[in-house]
Design an enzyme around this catalytic site. Structure first.
Site, PDB file in Angstrom:
ATOM      1  CD  GLU A  58      -3.049  -1.171   2.162  1.00 47.19           C
ATOM      2  OE1 GLU A  58      -2.814  -0.614   3.238  1.00 47.19           O
ATOM      3  OE2 GLU A  58      -4.127  -1.747   1.905  1.00 47.19           O
ATOM      4  CD  GLU A  93      -4.132  -6.090   1.872  1.00 45.50           C
ATOM      5  OE1 GLU A  93      -4.982  -5.507   2.574  1.00 45.50           O
ATOM      6  OE2 GLU A  93      -2.918  -5.848   1.942  1.00 45.50           O
TER       7      GLU A  93
HETATM    8  C1  BGP Z   1      -4.630  -3.218   4.703  1.00 47.90           C
HETATM    9  C2  BGP Z   1      -3.347  -3.850   5.115  1.00 47.90           C
HETATM   10  C3  BGP Z   1      -3.442  -5.195   5.692  1.00 47.90           C
HETATM   11  C4  BGP Z   1      -4.751  -5.535   6.354  1.00 47.90           C
HETATM   12  C5  BGP Z   1      -5.967  -4.885   5.772  1.00 47.90           C
HETATM   13  C6  BGP Z   1      -7.229  -4.986   6.611  1.00 47.90           C
HETATM   14  O1  BGP Z   1      -4.495  -1.862   4.810  1.00 47.90           O
HETATM   15  O2  BGP Z   1      -2.442  -3.954   4.029  1.00 47.90           O
HETATM   16  O3  BGP Z   1      -2.295  -5.417   6.430  1.00 47.90           O
HETATM   17  O4  BGP Z   1      -4.696  -5.636   7.691  1.00 47.90           O
HETATM   18  O5  BGP Z   1      -5.756  -3.550   5.459  1.00 47.90           O
HETATM   19  O6  BGP Z   1      -7.184  -4.060   7.634  1.00 47.90           O
HETATM   20  P1  BGP Z   1      -7.562  -4.367   9.126  1.00 47.90           P
HETATM   21  O7  BGP Z   1      -6.686  -5.487   9.541  1.00 47.90           O
HETATM   22  O8  BGP Z   1      -7.280  -3.118   9.865  1.00 47.90           O
HETATM   23  O9  BGP Z   1      -8.999  -4.717   9.146  1.00 47.90           O
END
Ligand code: BGP
Length: 478
Positions: free
Chosen positions: A174, A376
């Protein structure tokens, strides 16, 4: 889905799953000083580990010791790709040690061997918010240009080491997070006395994050160029968090605001990584903020020579933009926005918008004309473990069904999307809140927010559903 190979699988980050935070010579990383937070509260971090505080990365979900069991479960579902990250501080405990830590290198050899056994292709993130803490102390992280060489040395070491085991690489997770937030998580730097995960929007932070972002894109270009000398088959994906925005109304002022957001937040990094040039709107943004980035002439040639092969992105939600004041706001991943009256939100306030995924894939592919990977996507929700160890997560199945349908629609629209990797295929620590109770997985992990529990794994209903989806190459979504 297209006849040629489409990758199905999931995505993890080392600091959210491995645990074992000092085992086998691992050094401290920025993730290891992040405290557990809670819903709606900013997550805090400390300069050093304090007694009596819960730091979730220290235990993670014990992937470090249970990776064989976890990968077997992914294999059982039929995964053809798994995204993991290499924890930099396992390889170089201080970030820039003269020699790498052999035990750290061995751990990932073991993981790749296990993946191979289950016919799963690895996709490796080289830096996923887990920079060695020693580099924060020594250089103040990515604010300092010297980080480029330190990072390059780390990347070349691991690319050389795993050159016959890994083909697909993501240099940074990201990357546009540096334009949005920066700070300790994205940029490994201290900014004033701010100890929240996402720093406040001050002039000081503007200078640090924009200069830091520039250092990261330059470092990525070097990694791509040097990496291809190690193995010309390597494929590099630039990765962003796509923060999809719609105008709240057809008022042209809302449309202009939405466009400005889209260009700056989503496209700056992609323009640099794919087209090899810094876009004019980014220069203007910096000028408007009185931030002057130190850019060398030789750098511009480097950016041109080290462009990425494909685009990877995370997608969880869409938001709206509006030029009006007094509009209702909504939460988000790195960034919130204006509430969309047509959408529902998750329990953590992230708006659910499957059609936005189709829109986003089509937007990215048609603008940049390179293969696109969804690396993701998923629903963070609370699950209930029944007494017979079953977990009935129909809400997750529904979320994923609609999003996978959106990927299929985008492919049918003509976009070259080559992968769908669901986030957090087993429950892991949440990045934004540090909670365990914000669960994404197909596999339930028996652990609570404080890290208590057996850590045993149980298949959820979604596990069997995703297995069927993969077996039918996305045809059977029922
Ligand atoms: C993104 C990240 C991940 C992941 C995801 C979900 O920003 O790359 O590492 O965690 O978000 O977020 P969260 O775990 O806060 O729900």
């Amino acid at each position: 889905m297209p006849d040629r190979r489409f990758y199905w699988g999931g995505a993890l980050a080392a600091n959210q799953c491995e645990g074992a935070y000092t085992e086998d010579g691992k050094g401290l990383s920025t993730a290891d000083v992040m405290r557990k937070g809670s819903r709606g509260e900013p997550r805090l971090w400390d300069d050093q580990i304090l007694e009596g505080i819960c730091y979730p990365s220290h235990h993670g979900v014990d992937f470090y010791h249970r990776y064989k069991e976890d990968i077997a479960l992914f294999g059982e579902m039929g995964f053809t790709m798994l995204r993991i990250s290499i924890n930099w501080s396992r390889i170089f405990p201080n970030g820039d040690d003269p020699t790498p830590n052999a035990k750290g290198l061995q751990f990932y050899h073991n993981v790749f061997a296990e993946l191979k056994k289950h016919h799963i292709e690895p996709l490796v993130t080289l830096s996923h918010c887990e920079t060695p803490m020693a580099l924060v102390d020594k250089y103040n992280g990515w604010t300092n240009r010297k980080m480029i060489d330190v990072y390059l040395n780390y990347c070349l070491t691991v690319m050389q080491e795993y050159k016959s085991e890994v083909k697909y690489w993501i240099p940074f997770n990201e990357m546009n997070g540096m334009i949005i937030a920066g700070g300790i998580v994205q940029g490994a730097y201290r900014c004033g006395d701010c100890h929240t995960r996402i720093p406040e929007n001050t002039y000081e932070n503007d200078v640090m994050k924009l200069q830091g972002m520039y250092h990261q894109v330059l470092a990525m270009a070097r990694v791509v160029r040097e990496g291809k000398k190690i193995n010309s088959d390597f494929r590099f994906a630039v990765m962003i968090s796509h923060i999809t925005m719609y105008p709240l109304t057809p008022d042209p002022k809302d449309v202009i605001k939405t466009q400005a957001h889209d260009l700056l937040i989503n496209d700056t990094v992609l323009d640099i990584a794919i087209r090899g040039r810094i876009p004019a709107y980014f220069h203007k943004y910096c000028k408007d903020r009185n931030v002057e980035i130190d850019i060398g002439q030789a750098d511009l040639r480097e950016l041109k020579k080290g462009t990425c092969d494909c685009i990877a992105f995370s997608y969880y939600m869409s938001n709206c933009a509006s030029a009006q004041k007094d509009v209702e706001l909504t939460a988000g991943n790195l960034l919130g926005g204006v509430k969309n009256p047509y959408l529902q939100a998750s329990a953590w306030g992230w708006q659910i918008d499957p059609q936005g995924l189709r829109y986003t894939i089509n937007k990215i592919y048609n603008k940049y004309q390179v293969p696109v990977m969804v690396v993701e996507n998923g629903l963070g929700a609370e699950d209930t473990l029944e007494t017979d160890h079953s977990i009935h997560d129909g809400y997750r199945i529904e979320y994923l069904r609609q999003h996978i349908q959106a990927v299929k629609d985008a492919v049918a629209d003509g976009s070259d999307c080559i992968a769908y990797l669901m986030w957090g295929p087993m429950d892991i620590i949440s990045a934004s809140t540090g909670e365990m109770s914000k669960r994404y997985g197909f596999v339930y992990v028996d652990a609570d927010d404080e890290g208590n529990g057996t850590f045993d794994r149980y298949r959820k209903d979604s596990f069997y559903w995703y297995k069927k989806v993969i077996a039918s190459n996305g045809e059977d979504l029922d």
